[in-house]
Design a protein around this motif. Structure first.
Motif, PDB file in Angstrom:
ATOM      1  N   VAL A 299       0.870  -1.167   0.000  1.00 21.07           N
ATOM      2  CA  VAL A 299       0.000   0.000   0.000  1.00 21.07           C
ATOM      3  C   VAL A 299       0.912   1.223   0.000  1.00 21.07           C
ATOM      4  CG1 VAL A 299      -1.710   1.351   1.291  1.00 21.07           C
ATOM      5  CG2 VAL A 299      -1.883  -1.151   1.210  1.00 21.07           C
ATOM      6  N   VAL A 300       0.551   2.231  -0.802  1.00 25.31           N
ATOM      7  CA  VAL A 300       1.330   3.463  -0.879  1.00 25.31           C
ATOM      8  C   VAL A 300       0.474   4.631  -0.409  1.00 25.31           C
ATOM      9  CG1 VAL A 300       2.594   5.049  -2.390  1.00 25.31           C
ATOM     10  CG2 VAL A 300       2.678   2.583  -2.818  1.00 25.31           C
ATOM     11  N   LEU A 301       0.996   5.403   0.526  1.00 25.29           N
ATOM     12  CA  LEU A 301       0.304   6.581   1.025  1.00 25.29           C
ATOM     13  C   LEU A 301       0.798   7.832   0.296  1.00 25.29           C
ATOM     14  CD1 LEU A 301       0.142   6.134   4.918  1.00 25.29           C
ATOM     15  CD2 LEU A 301      -1.799   6.360   3.350  1.00 25.29           C
ATOM     16  N   VAL A 302      -0.133   8.651  -0.200  1.00 25.18           N
ATOM     17  CA  VAL A 302       0.196   9.915  -0.856  1.00 25.18           C
ATOM     18  C   VAL A 302      -0.746  10.999  -0.332  1.00 25.18           C
ATOM     19  CG1 VAL A 302       1.080   8.839  -2.967  1.00 25.18           C
ATOM     20  CG2 VAL A 302      -1.351   9.443  -2.811  1.00 25.18           C
ATOM     21  N   ASN A 303      -0.351  12.255  -0.563  1.00 21.99           N
ATOM     22  CA  ASN A 303      -1.263  13.365  -0.271  1.00 21.99           C
ATOM     23  C   ASN A 303      -1.034  14.491  -1.273  1.00 21.99           C
ATOM     24  OD1 ASN A 303       1.084  14.602   0.600  1.00 21.99           O
ATOM     25  ND2 ASN A 303       0.454  14.793   2.739  1.00 21.99           N
ATOM     26  N   GLU A 304      -1.648  15.632  -1.029  1.00 17.49           N
ATOM     27  CA  GLU A 304      -1.592  16.724  -1.994  1.00 17.49           C
ATOM     28  C   GLU A 304      -0.204  17.349  -2.120  1.00 17.49           C
ATOM     29  OE1 GLU A 304      -3.668  18.428   1.757  1.00 17.49           O
ATOM     30  OE2 GLU A 304      -3.283  16.484   0.811  1.00 17.49           O
ATOM     31  N   TRP A 305       0.727  16.957  -1.238  1.00 19.14           N
ATOM     32  CA  TRP A 305       2.100  17.457  -1.298  1.00 19.14           C
ATOM     33  C   TRP A 305       3.063  16.416  -1.832  1.00 19.14           C
ATOM     34  CZ3 TRP A 305       1.736  22.360  -1.229  1.00 19.14           C
ATOM     35  CH2 TRP A 305       0.785  22.993  -0.445  1.00 19.14           C
ATOM     36  N   SER A 306       2.565  15.302  -2.287  1.00 20.39           N
ATOM     37  CA  SER A 306       3.398  14.305  -2.977  1.00 20.39           C
ATOM     38  C   SER A 306       3.553  14.781  -4.420  1.00 20.39           C
ATOM     39  CB  SER A 306       2.738  12.922  -2.942  1.00 20.39           C
ATOM     40  OG  SER A 306       2.471  12.516  -1.621  1.00 20.39           O
ATOM     41  N   ALA A 307       4.782  15.076  -4.829  1.00 16.36           N
ATOM     42  CA  ALA A 307       4.967  15.722  -6.136  1.00 16.36           C
ATOM     43  C   ALA A 307       6.131  15.124  -6.906  1.00 16.36           C
ATOM     44  CB  ALA A 307       5.205  17.229  -5.955  1.00 16.36           C
ATOM     45  N   SER A 308       6.085  15.299  -8.215  1.00 15.87           N
ATOM     46  CA  SER A 308       7.217  15.032  -9.113  1.00 15.87           C
ATOM     47  C   SER A 308       7.701  13.592  -8.986  1.00 15.87           C
ATOM     48  CB  SER A 308       8.331  16.043  -8.824  1.00 15.87           C
ATOM     49  OG  SER A 308       9.314  16.033  -9.822  1.00 15.87           O
ATOM     50  N   ALA A 309       8.915  13.390  -8.461  1.00 19.57           N
ATOM     51  CA  ALA A 309       9.479  12.043  -8.390  1.00 19.57           C
ATOM     52  C   ALA A 309       8.609  11.094  -7.563  1.00 19.57           C
ATOM     53  CB  ALA A 309      10.899  12.089  -7.812  1.00 19.57           C
ATOM     54  N   SER A 310       7.988  11.598  -6.504  1.00 13.99           N
ATOM     55  CA  SER A 310       7.116  10.724  -5.709  1.00 13.99           C
ATOM     56  C   SER A 310       5.871  10.330  -6.500  1.00 13.99           C
ATOM     57  CB  SER A 310       6.739  11.378  -4.379  1.00 13.99           C
ATOM     58  OG  SER A 310       6.070  12.598  -4.582  1.00 13.99           O
ATOM     59  N   GLU A 311       5.437  11.203  -7.411  1.00 14.66           N
ATOM     60  CA  GLU A 311       4.314  10.857  -8.281  1.00 14.66           C
ATOM     61  C   GLU A 311       4.720   9.835  -9.338  1.00 14.66           C
ATOM     62  OE1 GLU A 311       1.367  14.513  -8.755  1.00 14.66           O
ATOM     63  OE2 GLU A 311       3.454  15.164  -9.018  1.00 14.66           O
ATOM     64  N   ILE A 312       5.975   9.863  -9.761  1.00 16.91           N
ATOM     65  CA  ILE A 312       6.465   8.834 -10.683  1.00 16.91           C
ATOM     66  C   ILE A 312       6.370   7.469 -10.012  1.00 16.91           C
ATOM     67  CG2 ILE A 312       8.550   7.924 -11.787  1.00 16.91           C
ATOM     68  CD1 ILE A 312       9.353  10.817 -12.370  1.00 16.91           C
ATOM     69  N   ALA A 313       6.805   7.392  -8.757  1.00 15.80           N
ATOM     70  CA  ALA A 313       6.748   6.129  -8.021  1.00 15.80           C
ATOM     71  C   ALA A 313       5.312   5.671  -7.815  1.00 15.80           C
ATOM     72  CB  ALA A 313       7.462   6.273  -6.676  1.00 15.80           C
ATOM     73  N   ALA A 314       4.464   6.573  -7.329  1.00 11.89           N
ATOM     74  CA  ALA A 314       3.067   6.204  -7.085  1.00 11.89           C
ATOM     75  C   ALA A 314       2.374   5.806  -8.388  1.00 11.89           C
ATOM     76  CB  ALA A 314       2.333   7.368  -6.422  1.00 11.89           C
ATOM     77  N   GLY A 315       2.675   6.541  -9.467  1.00  8.86           N
ATOM     78  CA  GLY A 315       2.057   6.232 -10.756  1.00  8.86           C
ATOM     79  C   GLY A 315       2.448   4.869 -11.278  1.00  8.86           C
ATOM     80  N   ALA A 316       3.742   4.534 -11.158  1.00 10.15           N
ATOM     81  CA  ALA A 316       4.211   3.228 -11.630  1.00 10.15           C
ATOM     82  C   ALA A 316       3.569   2.097 -10.840  1.00 10.15           C
ATOM     83  CB  ALA A 316       5.735   3.154 -11.538  1.00 10.15           C
ATOM     84  N   LEU A 317       3.549   2.242  -9.522  1.00 12.29           N
ATOM     85  CA  LEU A 317       3.026   1.169  -8.675  1.00 12.29           C
ATOM     86  C   LEU A 317       1.513   1.016  -8.827  1.00 12.29           C
ATOM     87  CD1 LEU A 317       5.213   1.844  -5.510  1.00 12.29           C
ATOM     88  CD2 LEU A 317       5.521   0.075  -7.239  1.00 12.29           C
ATOM     89  N   LYS A 318       0.831   2.125  -9.151  1.00 12.84           N
ATOM     90  CA  LYS A 318      -0.608   2.050  -9.388  1.00 12.84           C
ATOM     91  C   LYS A 318      -0.908   1.455 -10.765  1.00 12.84           C
ATOM     92  CE  LYS A 318      -4.847   4.778  -9.769  1.00 12.84           C
ATOM     93  NZ  LYS A 318      -5.489   6.098  -9.683  1.00 12.84           N
ATOM     94  N   ASP A 319      -0.257   1.990 -11.800  1.00 14.66           N
ATOM     95  CA  ASP A 319      -0.547   1.548 -13.170  1.00 14.66           C
ATOM     96  C   ASP A 319      -0.241   0.069 -13.375  1.00 14.66           C
ATOM     97  OD1 ASP A 319      -1.278   4.124 -13.690  1.00 14.66           O
ATOM     98  OD2 ASP A 319       0.511   4.642 -14.850  1.00 14.66           O
ATOM     99  N   LEU A 320       0.824  -0.408 -12.737  1.00 11.31           N
ATOM    100  CA  LEU A 320       1.247  -1.791 -12.911  1.00 11.31           C
ATOM    101  C   LEU A 320       0.581  -2.720 -11.898  1.00 11.31           C
ATOM    102  CD1 LEU A 320       5.035  -1.091 -13.595  1.00 11.31           C
ATOM    103  CD2 LEU A 320       3.199  -1.486 -15.259  1.00 11.31           C
ATOM    104  N   LYS A 321      -0.336  -2.153 -11.111  1.00  9.46           N
ATOM    105  CA  LYS A 321      -1.127  -2.924 -10.128  1.00  9.46           C
ATOM    106  C   LYS A 321      -0.230  -3.662  -9.139  1.00  9.46           C
ATOM    107  CE  LYS A 321      -5.004  -3.400 -13.361  1.00  9.46           C
ATOM    108  NZ  LYS A 321      -5.591  -2.137 -12.875  1.00  9.46           N
ATOM    109  N   ILE A 322       0.843  -2.995  -8.757  1.00  9.38           N
ATOM    110  CA  ILE A 322       1.751  -3.553  -7.755  1.00  9.38           C
ATOM    111  C   ILE A 322       1.296  -3.161  -6.358  1.00  9.38           C
ATOM    112  CG2 ILE A 322       4.144  -3.440  -6.888  1.00  9.38           C
ATOM    113  CD1 ILE A 322       4.992  -3.045  -9.826  1.00  9.38           C
ATOM    114  N   ALA A 323       0.664  -1.997  -6.242  1.00 13.01           N
ATOM    115  CA  ALA A 323       0.262  -1.492  -4.929  1.00 13.01           C
ATOM    116  C   ALA A 323      -1.078  -0.790  -5.036  1.00 13.01           C
ATOM    117  CB  ALA A 323       1.317  -0.527  -4.389  1.00 13.01           C
ATOM    118  N   THR A 324      -1.744  -0.690  -3.898  1.00  9.85           N
ATOM    119  CA  THR A 324      -2.954   0.124  -3.776  1.00  9.85           C
ATOM    120  C   THR A 324      -2.532   1.505  -3.285  1.00  9.85           C
ATOM    121  OG1 THR A 324      -4.301  -1.814  -3.226  1.00  9.85           O
ATOM    122  CG2 THR A 324      -5.185   0.355  -2.634  1.00  9.85           C
TER     123      THR A 324
END
Length: 398
Positions: A299-324
């Motif tokens: 599970v990956v926790l994000v908020n409105e201050w997660s930006a740029s490189a952290s969004e790359i990580a969250a996006g990859a893990l979400k798109d590839l269905k590795i994490a919620t």
């Protein structure tokens, strides 16, 4: 880069500098402004013309420079808060910020509503002890307004020798009203650990029906060495038998692209971590050099201050269905900057490409919507997002 290719690039750059000089000369005949730092301005014009993500006329740059007389005024033509010029002192401060140790007050900042905004005050730092909060607008530093100020120039003003004092004018929204106050902070040497981790156990973890221990990995930003620290933390947690991982990217403003790519490779099989789209609109996949998938529920926790490189990580893990993904919609910064040292000793960050997440999605000015949205009420003594993520992860393990 091959010698011949490098020579061609240098020749092209020289030609553009000559063209820029001619364009400035003719623009001066129209505007007649006093010009700041002409050699550096010409170098920047050539870089923008060759490398900027969108095609920009060198004549338009020259006119903007001749009319305003400053490099900052010239770059306003781009309407891009992430492309900015830094003098030697600002560039030195910027380089220090990617190494994780510097003298200052211990807060990460970004730009919001044309002002500097606090993304996160780091624990046990002067800024944290002074009571700064995420979302605070820094509208002035030592009495000088930060409106339209380049981020790195503001950072350079906030930082300074340990033991000296800086006065920040803070605008904070409380109960629907904006309140302005001054905060006096004594600077100190700041050591920011970008990676924190622990193994979470409860009384039922290993009992009948228990979920087993869970690893918690918090990454505050992506500086040099972050991916290595994260790999070491994961190795130690796996040795303790974790059954799932909670990755916390809240308040992470981003950082170095190669570091986030290397981090993502620790959770996924070999495939692109993201795609980079440059001026020619060609989509280039970005791979890591070494992939070692974790293979555990995440599970990956994000908020409105997660930006740029952290969004790359969250996006990859979400798109590839590795994490919620859980929390709040992210900041929405989907452009990539390249750092260019200049012959003057200064430097610039130049937007050279846009990025798409691993699934080919653009998130610039959009953000990443979490799979499960969870608010964190202001003033709450309980981290409800963290607790909800742990509950979800334990359910996945069972």
């Amino acid at each position: 880069m091959k010698l011949g290719t490098k020579r061609n690039v240098l020749i092209g750059l020289l030609i553009l500098v000559i063209v820029a000089a001619g364009a400035v000369f003719f623009a001066l005949r129209t505007y007649g402004a006093h010009l700041e730092n002409v050699p550096t301005a010409l170098e920047i014009m050539a870089l923008v013309r060759m490398k900027y993500v969108d095609s920009i006329s060198i004549t338009d740059l020259a006119r903007a420079y001749a009319k305003d007389g400053t490099i900052a005024g010239m770059l306003e033509l781009l309407d891009d808060p992430y492309t900015r010029y830094m003098n030697k002192a600002d560039f030195t401060a910027f380089e220090e910020s990617t190494e994780g140790s510097f003298a200052g007050i211990g807060v990460s900042v970004d730009i919001k509503d044309d002002y500097v905004v606090v993304v996160q005050p780091y624990k046990n730092t002067p800024g944290y002890r002074a009571g700064l909060k995420p979302g605070d607008l820094i509208i002035a530093v030592d009495g000088k307004s930060t409106k339209s100020m380049a981020l790195d120039a503001a950072v350079s003003m906030i930082r300074g020798p340990a033991g000296t004092t800086v006065v920040l004018t803070i605008e904070r929204e409380e109960d629907g009203q904006k309140k302005v106050s001054e905060v006096r902070i004594t600077r100190a040497i700041i050591h920011i650990p970008t990676v924190e981790y622990e193994v979470i156990k409860d009384s039922s973890s290993n009992g009948p029906g228990g979920s087993g221990p869970i690893g918690y990995l918090y990454i505050s930003q992506f500086t040099r060495g972050t991916s290595k620290e994260a790999a070491e933390a994961l190795s130690e947690m796996k040795a303790e038998g974790i059954k799932g991982l909670l990755l916390d990217l809240r308040f992470n403003p981003g950082g170095l692209l190669d570091e986030v790519v290397a981090l993502c490779a620790q959770f996924m099989n070999r495939q692109p971590v993201l795609y980079v789209v440059e001026r020619d609109q060609k989509k280039q996949p970005v791979y890591a050099s070494n992939y070692q998938p974790l293979g555990l529920p995440m599970v990956v926790l994000v908020n409105e201050w997660s930006a740029s490189a952290s969004e790359i990580a969250a996006g990859a893990l979400k798109d590839l269905k590795i994490a919620t993904i859980m929390g709040k919609k992210t900041f929405g910064k989907g452009v990539v900057q390249t750092i260019y040292p200049l012959t003057s000793g200064g430097g610039m960050t130049l937007t050279t490409s846009r990025y798409l997440t691993a699934g080919g999605n653009s998130i610039h000015k959009i953000g990443i919507k979490p799979d499960i949205e969870v608010d964190l009420p202001e003033g709450s003594k309980e981290d409800v997002q963290y607790n909800a993520a742990l509950k979800l992860l334990r359910g996945k393990i069972k």
